[in-house]
Design a protein around this motif. Structure first.
Motif, PDB file in Angstrom:
ATOM      1  N   PRO A 136      33.861  48.483  28.610  1.00 21.74           N
ATOM      2  CA  PRO A 136      33.576  48.541  29.900  1.00 21.74           C
ATOM      3  C   PRO A 136      31.986  48.053  30.331  1.00 21.74           C
ATOM      4  O   PRO A 136      31.847  47.407  31.194  1.00 21.74           O
ATOM      5  CB  PRO A 136      33.621  50.183  30.344  1.00 21.74           C
ATOM      6  N   ALA A 137      31.117  48.332  29.445  1.00 29.22           N
ATOM      7  CA  ALA A 137      29.858  47.632  29.452  1.00 29.22           C
ATOM      8  C   ALA A 137      29.727  46.072  29.419  1.00 29.22           C
ATOM      9  O   ALA A 137      29.450  45.447  30.347  1.00 29.22           O
ATOM     10  CB  ALA A 137      28.989  48.286  28.521  1.00 29.22           C
TER      11      ALA A 137
ATOM     12  N   GLY B  13      37.401  35.345  37.784  1.00 29.17           N
ATOM     13  CA  GLY B  13      37.533  36.678  37.908  1.00 29.17           C
ATOM     14  C   GLY B  13      37.565  37.359  36.500  1.00 29.17           C
ATOM     15  O   GLY B  13      37.360  36.862  35.436  1.00 29.17           O
ATOM     16  N   VAL B  14      37.667  38.695  36.411  1.00 24.09           N
ATOM     17  CA  VAL B  14      37.363  39.505  35.214  1.00 24.09           C
ATOM     18  C   VAL B  14      38.903  40.071  35.072  1.00 24.09           C
ATOM     19  O   VAL B  14      39.502  40.674  36.325  1.00 24.09           O
ATOM     20  CB  VAL B  14      36.722  40.586  35.149  1.00 24.09           C
ATOM     21  N   GLN B  15      39.394  40.244  34.039  1.00 21.62           N
ATOM     22  CA  GLN B  15      40.780  40.796  33.628  1.00 21.62           C
ATOM     23  C   GLN B  15      40.641  41.443  32.216  1.00 21.62           C
ATOM     24  O   GLN B  15      40.854  40.972  31.223  1.00 21.62           O
ATOM     25  CB  GLN B  15      41.924  39.754  33.491  1.00 21.62           C
ATOM     26  N   PRO B  16      40.244  42.905  32.508  1.00 19.41           N
ATOM     27  CA  PRO B  16      40.172  43.357  31.071  1.00 19.41           C
ATOM     28  C   PRO B  16      41.466  43.767  30.292  1.00 19.41           C
ATOM     29  O   PRO B  16      42.272  43.541  31.016  1.00 19.41           O
ATOM     30  CB  PRO B  16      39.593  45.019  31.657  1.00 19.41           C
TER      31      PRO B  16
ATOM     32  N   PRO C 132      26.709  36.584  27.214  1.00 20.62           N
ATOM     33  CA  PRO C 132      26.829  35.956  28.646  1.00 20.62           C
ATOM     34  C   PRO C 132      26.446  34.649  28.661  1.00 20.62           C
ATOM     35  O   PRO C 132      26.860  33.759  29.395  1.00 20.62           O
ATOM     36  CB  PRO C 132      26.092  36.889  29.469  1.00 20.62           C
ATOM     37  N   ASP C 133      25.413  34.223  27.772  1.00 21.44           N
ATOM     38  CA  ASP C 133      25.055  32.871  27.796  1.00 21.44           C
ATOM     39  C   ASP C 133      25.994  31.924  27.339  1.00 21.44           C
ATOM     40  O   ASP C 133      26.170  30.731  27.985  1.00 21.44           O
ATOM     41  CB  ASP C 133      23.746  32.513  26.800  1.00 21.44           C
TER      42      ASP C 133
ATOM     43  N   GLU D 296      28.647  40.721  36.644  1.00 22.63           N
ATOM     44  CA  GLU D 296      27.340  40.330  36.825  1.00 22.63           C
ATOM     45  C   GLU D 296      27.297  38.789  36.718  1.00 22.63           C
ATOM     46  O   GLU D 296      26.630  38.011  37.696  1.00 22.63           O
ATOM     47  CB  GLU D 296      26.226  40.900  36.317  1.00 22.63           C
ATOM     48  N   LEU D 297      27.728  38.194  35.677  1.00 24.43           N
ATOM     49  CA  LEU D 297      27.708  36.591  35.699  1.00 24.43           C
ATOM     50  C   LEU D 297      28.548  36.013  36.719  1.00 24.43           C
ATOM     51  O   LEU D 297      28.129  34.961  37.072  1.00 24.43           O
ATOM     52  CB  LEU D 297      28.441  36.313  34.203  1.00 24.43           C
ATOM     53  N   ILE D 298      29.874  36.746  37.216  1.00 22.10           N
ATOM     54  CA  ILE D 298      30.519  35.986  37.965  1.00 22.10           C
ATOM     55  C   ILE D 298      29.773  35.889  39.361  1.00 22.10           C
ATOM     56  O   ILE D 298      29.949  35.139  40.053  1.00 22.10           O
ATOM     57  CB  ILE D 298      32.045  36.794  38.012  1.00 22.10           C
ATOM     58  N   ARG D 299      29.225  37.022  39.633  1.00 21.03           N
ATOM     59  CA  ARG D 299      28.398  37.113  40.971  1.00 21.03           C
ATOM     60  C   ARG D 299      27.487  36.037  41.218  1.00 21.03           C
ATOM     61  O   ARG D 299      26.960  35.568  41.889  1.00 21.03           O
ATOM     62  CB  ARG D 299      27.824  38.605  41.048  1.00 21.03           C
TER      63      ARG D 299
END
Length: 233
Positions: free
Chosen positions: A161-162, A186-189, A118-119, A169-172
């Motif tokens: 998924p995790a 946004g997230v695109q799995p 995430p960092d 959470e990072l996007i929020r």
């Protein structure tokens, strides 16, 4: 003067005839033996000559067989060496390909694992946002003067998924500020980890997924990796 009549007795004539016959027999024997010896010598000479011819022919054939065998053995030896050289080359090429493929797989895994940090993702997003929205495009209060959502960043952590939840959470945490600056996130799995940047007004997409980054890195690292392999041979 009286005439004397000489007469031979039957016994005297018979002895002379016997002596003549015996002489003839002896002469025939002598001639026969002589001719027999000559014929025998001729036959022996012919047999000796024929035997020498047979020996010479057998020797010639034996020499030819040995010569052919040596030539065939030499050809087989050359063919064997050539086959070994080709097999060695093929094995070497296959080994190099397998080593490079393994190196690329490990590099891809390392890049993929890094892109799930995430960092690192946060730092990449902020860097991209800074480039996508220059400071002179912002209003005096620090907000973008353009329409929102001109730049779109799509994040993905593959099919984990995790990891995708951590990206949510990072996007929020930073999404609101970025949206005000004209950056939509946004997230695109999917199968690839990393992110894609879409610049809508210029129809530009920048691929920063693990596969794309690995491919770029391989262009620089593959020659060096191959030189290391060559040096180790």
């Amino acid at each position: 003067m009286s005439n004397e009549v000489q007469t031979s007795s039957p016994q005297s004539g018979s002895a002379e005839e016997s002596a003549g016959v015996q002489g003839l027999i002896d002469r025939l024997k002598t001639d026969g033996v002589s001719r027999g010896q000559e014929e025998a010598e001729r036959l022996i000479a012919e047999a000796r000559e024929e035997a020498m011819k047979l020996v010479d022919e057998a020797k010639r054939q034996a020499d030819q067989i040995v010569s052919d065998a040596r030539e065939e053995a030499q050809q087989l030896n050359e063919n064997g060496k050539q086959a070994l050289r080709l097999a060695s080359r093929d094995v070497s090429l296959q080994l190099k390909e397998e080593l490079q493929r393994e190196f690329q797989n490990r590099l891809g895994k390392l890049v993929g694992d890094s892109l799930q940090n995430p960092d690192l993702i946060r730092q990449l997003i902020l860097e991209i946002a800074g480039v996508a929205v220059p400071s002179d495009a912002k209003s005096g209060d620090g907000k973008s003067s353009g329409e929102g959502g001109q730049t779109k960043i799509l994040l993905s952590a593959g099919n984990d998924p995790a990891a995708n939840a951590r990206l949510d959470e990072l996007i929020r945490g930073i999404g609101g500020d970025l949206l005000r600056e004209g950056v939509e996130i946004g997230v695109q799995p999917g199968h690839d980890s990393g992110l894609r940047v879409q610049q809508r007004d210029q129809v530009v997409e920048v691929d920063l997924t693990d596969q794309a980054i690995t491919a770029v890195l391989m262009r620089f690292l593959a020659p060096r990796f191959q030189s290391i392999i060559e040096a180790s041979n």
